[in-house]
Scaffold this motif. Structure first.
Motif, mmCIF file in Angstrom:
data_model
loop_
_atom_site.group_PDB
_atom_site.id
_atom_site.type_symbol
_atom_site.label_atom_id
_atom_site.label_comp_id
_atom_site.label_asym_id
_atom_site.label_seq_id
_atom_site.Cartn_x
_atom_site.Cartn_y
_atom_site.Cartn_z
ATOM 1 N N HIS A 128 4.743 2.120 1.387
ATOM 2 C CA HIS A 128 5.278 2.526 2.696
ATOM 3 C C HIS A 128 6.046 3.894 2.961
ATOM 4 O O HIS A 128 7.184 3.755 3.695
ATOM 5 C CB HIS A 128 6.029 1.147 3.496
ATOM 6 N N CYS A 132 9.874 5.718 6.160
ATOM 7 C CA CYS A 132 10.914 6.569 6.174
ATOM 8 C C CYS A 132 10.780 8.055 6.743
ATOM 9 O O CYS A 132 11.289 8.536 7.660
ATOM 10 C CB CYS A 132 11.660 6.699 4.899
ATOM 11 N N HIS A 133 9.365 8.368 6.473
ATOM 12 C CA HIS A 133 8.885 9.933 6.657
ATOM 13 C C HIS A 133 8.370 10.283 7.903
ATOM 14 O O HIS A 133 8.175 11.252 8.094
ATOM 15 C CB HIS A 133 7.943 10.368 5.437
ATOM 16 N N GLN A 158 19.179 8.014 6.623
ATOM 17 C CA GLN A 158 19.115 9.257 5.898
ATOM 18 C C GLN A 158 18.118 10.381 6.582
ATOM 19 O O GLN A 158 17.017 9.635 7.001
ATOM 20 C CB GLN A 158 18.907 8.974 4.523
ATOM 21 N N ILE A 163 6.950 15.523 5.042
ATOM 22 C CA ILE A 163 6.179 15.536 3.749
ATOM 23 C C ILE A 163 4.662 15.894 4.231
ATOM 24 O O ILE A 163 3.816 15.322 3.536
ATOM 25 C CB ILE A 163 6.185 14.309 2.767
ATOM 26 N N ILE A 170 5.593 19.979 2.866
ATOM 27 C CA ILE A 170 5.433 20.120 1.413
ATOM 28 C C ILE A 170 4.310 20.953 1.171
ATOM 29 O O ILE A 170 3.572 20.700 0.140
ATOM 30 C CB ILE A 170 5.469 18.649 0.596
ATOM 31 N N LEU A 178 3.827 17.156 -6.755
ATOM 32 C CA LEU A 178 4.019 15.802 -6.050
ATOM 33 C C LEU A 178 4.082 14.526 -7.042
ATOM 34 O O LEU A 178 4.677 13.655 -7.031
ATOM 35 C CB LEU A 178 3.237 15.549 -4.803
ATOM 36 N N VAL A 193 15.402 14.521 -6.355
ATOM 37 C CA VAL A 193 15.726 13.890 -5.011
ATOM 38 C C VAL A 193 16.781 12.583 -5.049
ATOM 39 O O VAL A 193 16.927 12.195 -6.166
ATOM 40 C CB VAL A 193 14.296 13.358 -4.584
ATOM 41 N N VAL A 200 12.812 4.885 -4.316
ATOM 42 C CA VAL A 200 11.309 5.004 -4.215
ATOM 43 C C VAL A 200 10.806 5.107 -5.633
ATOM 44 O O VAL A 200 9.850 4.805 -6.331
ATOM 45 C CB VAL A 200 10.915 5.842 -3.036
ATOM 46 N N ILE A 219 -1.413 11.923 0.315
ATOM 47 C CA ILE A 219 -0.518 12.575 1.016
ATOM 48 C C ILE A 219 -0.699 14.145 1.083
ATOM 49 O O ILE A 219 -0.580 14.775 2.171
ATOM 50 C CB ILE A 219 0.863 12.277 0.296
HETATM 51 C C1 HEC Z 1 13.543 4.475 1.967
HETATM 52 C C2 HEC Z 1 13.277 5.583 2.492
HETATM 53 C C3 HEC Z 1 11.846 6.478 1.978
HETATM 54 C C4 HEC Z 1 10.597 5.985 1.421
HETATM 55 C C5 HEC Z 1 10.212 4.652 1.567
HETATM 56 C C6 HEC Z 1 10.030 7.086 1.051
HETATM 57 N N1 HEC Z 1 10.832 8.094 0.972
HETATM 58 FE FE1 HEC Z 1 10.417 10.273 0.265
HETATM 59 N N2 HEC Z 1 12.234 10.637 0.818
HETATM 60 C C7 HEC Z 1 13.176 9.922 1.423
HETATM 61 C C8 HEC Z 1 14.413 10.637 1.759
HETATM 62 C C9 HEC Z 1 15.911 9.951 2.269
HETATM 63 C C10 HEC Z 1 14.264 11.810 1.160
HETATM 64 C C11 HEC Z 1 15.215 13.162 0.925
HETATM 65 C C12 HEC Z 1 15.992 13.095 -0.753
HETATM 66 C C13 HEC Z 1 16.800 14.049 -0.931
HETATM 67 O O1 HEC Z 1 16.867 15.057 0.071
HETATM 68 O O2 HEC Z 1 17.329 14.165 -2.021
HETATM 69 C C14 HEC Z 1 12.729 11.905 0.710
HETATM 70 C C15 HEC Z 1 12.042 12.999 -0.213
HETATM 71 C C16 HEC Z 1 10.840 12.650 -0.698
HETATM 72 C C17 HEC Z 1 10.144 14.186 -1.008
HETATM 73 C C18 HEC Z 1 11.024 15.548 -1.011
HETATM 74 C C19 HEC Z 1 10.517 16.533 0.044
HETATM 75 C C20 HEC Z 1 11.075 17.800 -0.319
HETATM 76 O O3 HEC Z 1 10.843 18.742 0.815
HETATM 77 O O4 HEC Z 1 11.876 18.156 -1.148
HETATM 78 C C21 HEC Z 1 8.842 13.930 -1.025
HETATM 79 C C22 HEC Z 1 7.744 14.722 -1.748
HETATM 80 C C23 HEC Z 1 8.593 12.611 -0.740
HETATM 81 N N3 HEC Z 1 10.151 12.055 -0.238
HETATM 82 C C24 HEC Z 1 7.678 11.765 -0.707
HETATM 83 C C25 HEC Z 1 7.430 10.251 -0.655
HETATM 84 C C26 HEC Z 1 6.524 9.542 -0.768
HETATM 85 C C27 HEC Z 1 4.994 10.030 -1.243
HETATM 86 C C28 HEC Z 1 6.808 8.433 -0.596
HETATM 87 C C29 HEC Z 1 5.969 6.993 -0.735
HETATM 88 C C30 HEC Z 1 5.570 6.847 -2.028
HETATM 89 C C31 HEC Z 1 8.037 8.194 0.032
HETATM 90 N N4 HEC Z 1 8.601 9.613 -0.132
HETATM 91 C C32 HEC Z 1 8.659 7.253 0.254
HETATM 92 C C33 HEC Z 1 12.978 8.640 2.014
HETATM 93 C C34 HEC Z 1 11.967 7.951 1.603
#
Ligand code: HEC
Length: 238
Positions: A128, A132-133, A158, A163, A170, A178, A193, A200, A219
């Motif tokens: 999912h 969040c995104h 947050q 993405i 990205i 990725l 991250v 995650v 993605i």
């Molecule tokens: C619970 C909420 C949540 C979910 C579910 C989630 N993310 Fe994230 N994601 C975040 C947050 C908050 C950050 C920022 C983290 C940071 O700045 O350290 C992030 C950061 C990222 C980044 C880094 C982007 C950058 O510009 O540096 C990527 C790529 C990413 N997520 C991909 C994914 C993918 C693919 C999935 C599903 C497999 C996913 N995320 C699921 C909350 C989530």
């Protein structure tokens, strides 16, 4: 989980018969993930990510049920949610579900590779990512037209970054970058991250390398999206 609608306390889902889901049937568990309904058919709040889980296959939901039945039971009572009216009134969720719940399972898209379809299934239904995104509208529904454009208030307040393949998203990350991030949490800039994404990555690190690559392929195919929402103003005091 703090949200605009109030505070949610995720309930006990261990097999405890009184405080967990030990007295549920497998059919009730399927209905919760597929239709967003609780044991007695009451509407569930989408803070539980069923708008994503609805896309899972019957087989995967049954496997999840089989696994959850084997975790140690905990007799810790679930805490009631603390929500603002009218959100405290569950029947309002019927309207929400009509508008925003697209019941699954997700069907593979013809003309796309098996790898892309696997990645879509994992990203959309299981992991999912969009919960969040992707930005949300005023009613808390996911804004599908701007999928993955980022959410200043993604999961638990947050900031979840853009993405999509936009340069401010990205766009510069390769598929391999990725897939690596989903394995170790490392970004191409040598950072790690944090926040909800670290949790995650705890999960995606346990997937097979082929599954992480499939998520990356999917993605990276998401069209570029401008980050649409400005940071929300701080909530008013009083
Ligand atoms: C619970 C909420 C949540 C979910 C579910 C989630 N993310 Fe994230 N994601 C975040 C947050 C908050 C950050 C920022 C983290 C940071 O700045 O350290 C992030 C950061 C990222 C980044 C880094 C982007 C950058 O510009 O540096 C990527 C790529 C990413 N997520 C991909 C994914 C993918 C693919 C999935 C599903 C497999 C996913 N995320 C699921 C909350 C989530």
């Amino acid at each position: 989980m703090t949200t605009d609608f109030g505070t949610f306390y995720p309930p006990n889902i261990t097999p405890d018969k009184v405080h967990g889901i030990g007295s549920w049937t497998e059919a009730q568990f399927h209905r919760a993930l597929r239709d967003g309904k609780g044991k007695d058919g009451e509407y569930l709040y989408p803070a539980f990510s069923y708008p994503a889980f609805t896309g899972m296959t019957d087989q995967d939901i049954s496997d999840l049920w089989a696994y959850l039945k084997t975790v140690p039971p905990s007799a810790q009572p679930s805490k009631p949610h603390d929500l603002k009216f009218p959100f405290s009134f569950r029947p309002v969720l019927l309207g929400w579900q009509i508008l925003f719940l697209h019941k699954g399972p997700l069907e593979p898209v013809a003309g796309k590779s098996a790898e892309w379809n696997r990645g879509r299934y994992l990203a959309e239904a299981v992991a999912h990512c969009g919960e969040c995104h992707s930005p949300r509208n005023a009613l808390g529904g996911i804004d599908d037209k701007h999928a993955y454009a980022g959410n200043p208030d993604g999961g638990d307040g947050q900031r979840a970054p853009n993405i999509s393949s936009h340069p401010k998203g990205i766009g510069k990350m390769s598929e391999a970058d990725l897939a690596e991030l989903l394995n170790t949490g490392a970004t191409p800039e040598g950072d790690y991250v944090g926040g909800g994404m670290a949790l995650v990555v705890d999960g995606t690190a346990k997937l097979s390398a082929a599954d992480r690559k499939a998520i990356a392929v999917y993605i990276k195919s998401v069209p570029a999206q401008e980050s649409t929402q400005a940071k929300k103003p701080a909530p008013k005091k009083g």
